[in-house]
Motif scaffolding. Structure first.
Motif, PDB file in Angstrom:
ATOM      1  N   PHE A  68      -5.762  -2.578   8.664  1.00 55.17           N
ATOM      2  CA  PHE A  68      -6.041  -3.798   7.913  1.00 55.17           C
ATOM      3  C   PHE A  68      -4.819  -4.312   7.153  1.00 55.17           C
ATOM      4  O   PHE A  68      -4.732  -5.474   6.811  1.00 55.17           O
ATOM      5  N   ILE A  69      -3.884  -3.430   6.864  1.00 57.55           N
ATOM      6  CA  ILE A  69      -2.691  -3.776   6.101  1.00 57.55           C
ATOM      7  C   ILE A  69      -1.586  -4.201   7.065  1.00 57.55           C
ATOM      8  O   ILE A  69      -1.364  -3.553   8.086  1.00 57.55           O
ATOM      9  N   ASP A  70      -0.899  -5.291   6.723  1.00 62.85           N
ATOM     10  CA  ASP A  70       0.225  -5.745   7.538  1.00 62.85           C
ATOM     11  C   ASP A  70       1.379  -6.089   6.593  1.00 62.85           C
ATOM     12  O   ASP A  70       1.398  -7.154   5.988  1.00 62.85           O
ATOM     13  N   ILE A  71       2.323  -5.166   6.464  1.00 65.05           N
ATOM     14  CA  ILE A  71       3.463  -5.348   5.568  1.00 65.05           C
ATOM     15  C   ILE A  71       4.539  -6.128   6.316  1.00 65.05           C
ATOM     16  O   ILE A  71       5.069  -5.666   7.321  1.00 65.05           O
ATOM     17  N   TYR A  72       4.837  -7.340   5.823  1.00 64.95           N
ATOM     18  CA  TYR A  72       5.886  -8.159   6.444  1.00 64.95           C
ATOM     19  C   TYR A  72       7.260  -7.788   5.899  1.00 64.95           C
ATOM     20  O   TYR A  72       8.242  -7.817   6.614  1.00 64.95           O
ATOM     21  N   GLU A  73       7.298  -7.485   4.604  1.00 63.19           N
ATOM     22  CA  GLU A  73       8.579  -7.193   3.959  1.00 63.19           C
ATOM     23  C   GLU A  73       8.372  -6.162   2.861  1.00 63.19           C
ATOM     24  O   GLU A  73       7.351  -6.152   2.185  1.00 63.19           O
ATOM     25  N   LEU A  74       9.356  -5.305   2.685  1.00 63.94           N
ATOM     26  CA  LEU A  74       9.339  -4.292   1.629  1.00 63.94           C
ATOM     27  C   LEU A  74      10.677  -4.329   0.911  1.00 63.94           C
ATOM     28  O   LEU A  74      11.715  -4.086   1.524  1.00 63.94           O
ATOM     29  N   GLU A  75      10.644  -4.665  -0.378  1.00 64.70           N
ATOM     30  CA  GLU A  75      11.833  -4.566  -1.230  1.00 64.70           C
ATOM     31  C   GLU A  75      11.743  -3.234  -1.952  1.00 64.70           C
ATOM     32  O   GLU A  75      10.695  -2.896  -2.485  1.00 64.70           O
ATOM     33  N   LYS A  76      12.841  -2.500  -1.970  1.00 65.20           N
ATOM     34  CA  LYS A  76      12.834  -1.146  -2.543  1.00 65.20           C
ATOM     35  C   LYS A  76      14.053  -0.984  -3.433  1.00 65.20           C
ATOM     36  O   LYS A  76      15.170  -1.247  -2.997  1.00 65.20           O
ATOM     37  N   GLU A  77      13.818  -0.555  -4.667  1.00 63.00           N
ATOM     38  CA  GLU A  77      14.901  -0.386  -5.642  1.00 63.00           C
ATOM     39  C   GLU A  77      14.728   0.952  -6.351  1.00 63.00           C
ATOM     40  O   GLU A  77      13.648   1.271  -6.834  1.00 63.00           O
ATOM     41  N   LYS A  78      15.794   1.733  -6.411  1.00 63.39           N
ATOM     42  CA  LYS A  78      15.753   3.022  -7.092  1.00 63.39           C
ATOM     43  C   LYS A  78      15.624   2.813  -8.595  1.00 63.39           C
ATOM     44  O   LYS A  78      16.256   1.916  -9.157  1.00 63.39           O
ATOM     45  N   MET A  79      14.808   3.642  -9.233  1.00 69.05           N
ATOM     46  CA  MET A  79      14.524   3.544 -10.668  1.00 69.05           C
ATOM     47  C   MET A  79      14.792   4.892 -11.332  1.00 69.05           C
ATOM     48  O   MET A  79      14.806   5.924 -10.666  1.00 69.05           O
TER      49      MET A  79
END
Length: 92
Positions: A68-79
């Motif tokens: 059911f989930i469709d991820i088009y884009e993922l932004e990832k930043e180290k914290m």
């Protein structure tokens, strides 16, 4: 604990109204990750996830395999790590 990392992630796509937060919470608990997930007003979902790189990779892989989930884009930043965090929660 040196192999533990924390990322802020912003997911866009078909990520609201499809059980994304509940699925993310279930998977995070399965891999003993900590952090949170929440819906944003722009239709995206934000999460901060803390654990090992391998566990976070498996979390993302499991989440992306949901039908059911469709991820088009993922932004990832180290914290920076949250040393006292002990669970993964859904924020409202």
């Amino acid at each position: 604990m040196s192999d533990i990392v924390r990322y802020k992630m912003i997911f866009t796509g078909r990520v609201q109204g499809v059980g994304f937060r509940y699925k993310a919470s279930h998977i995070a608990n399965q891999y003993r990750l900590t952090g949170y997930v929440k819906n944003e007003y722009d239709g995206s979902v934000t999460a901060e996830i803390q654990g090992s790189e391998q566990e976070i990779y498996m979390f993302l892989k499991s989440l992306a395999s949901d039908r059911f989930i469709d991820i088009y884009e993922l932004e990832k930043e180290k914290m920076p790590l949250e040393e006292d965090e002990r669970s993964f929660i859904i924020q409202y």
